[in-house]
Enzyme design. Structure first.
Site: not given
Length: 160
Positions: A62-64, A69
């Site tokens: 989810g990041h990203f 990252v």
């Protein structure tokens, strides 16, 4: 620096592997963010640890998703965990290993560069002072010798 720091119960050889790290820290997957201890200087109160950053880390989902990252707060947490290993080694050496440490303050955090899958994150922590059950540290995280993040971190020990 000695290549074989000792504790009250066992003799540790560097590098310290993940099995020994798990014996010192309460963290487990997916939140154990230290893979290896490369250097330990108990006189200088300094530790250098390694985190291998893999695309398989759950936070990258989810990041990203399109541009993975490592979250900066997790870099700070990794630094704190490295400091936790050093603190636990010192406490067990002095017979006080029943404390559990919590991060209670972060100051002067800076994030200079993104950390991405495939990076090897080097975590360099120095204890600046200790006041009763509080430890004050300065940490730098590096990739390829370049500082990607740094912070002043304070942790407090609580009886477990």
């Amino acid at each position: 620096m000695s290549d074989s720091p000792t504790t009250a119960h066992t003799r540790l050889e560097l590098p310290i592997d993940i099995i020994r790290i798990q014996a010192l820290l309460p963290h487990r997957y997916p939140f154990l963010l230290v893979d290896r201890i490369l250097e330990l200087d108990q006189k200088q109160k300094r530790i250098v640890a390694q985190k291998n950053v893999s695309i398989n880390e759950p936070f990258f989902q989810g990041h990203f998703p399109e541009h993975p990252v490592m979250p900066g707060v997790l870099i700070i947490e990794a630094l704190a965990q490295a400091g936790g290993v050093m603190t636990q080694l010192n406490l067990s050496h002095n017979g006080h290993s029943s404390l559990l440490f919590y991060m209670v303050r972060v100051d002067n955090a800076r994030f200079n560069k993104q950390v991405v899958p495939g990076d090897i994150l080097i975590l360099d922590m120095t204890m600046k002072r200790r006041i009763r059950n509080m430890g004050c540290y300065y940490g730098e995280a590096r990739v390829n010798g370049e500082v990607v993040a740094c912070a002043d971190i304070m942790c407090a020990g609580v009886k477990s």
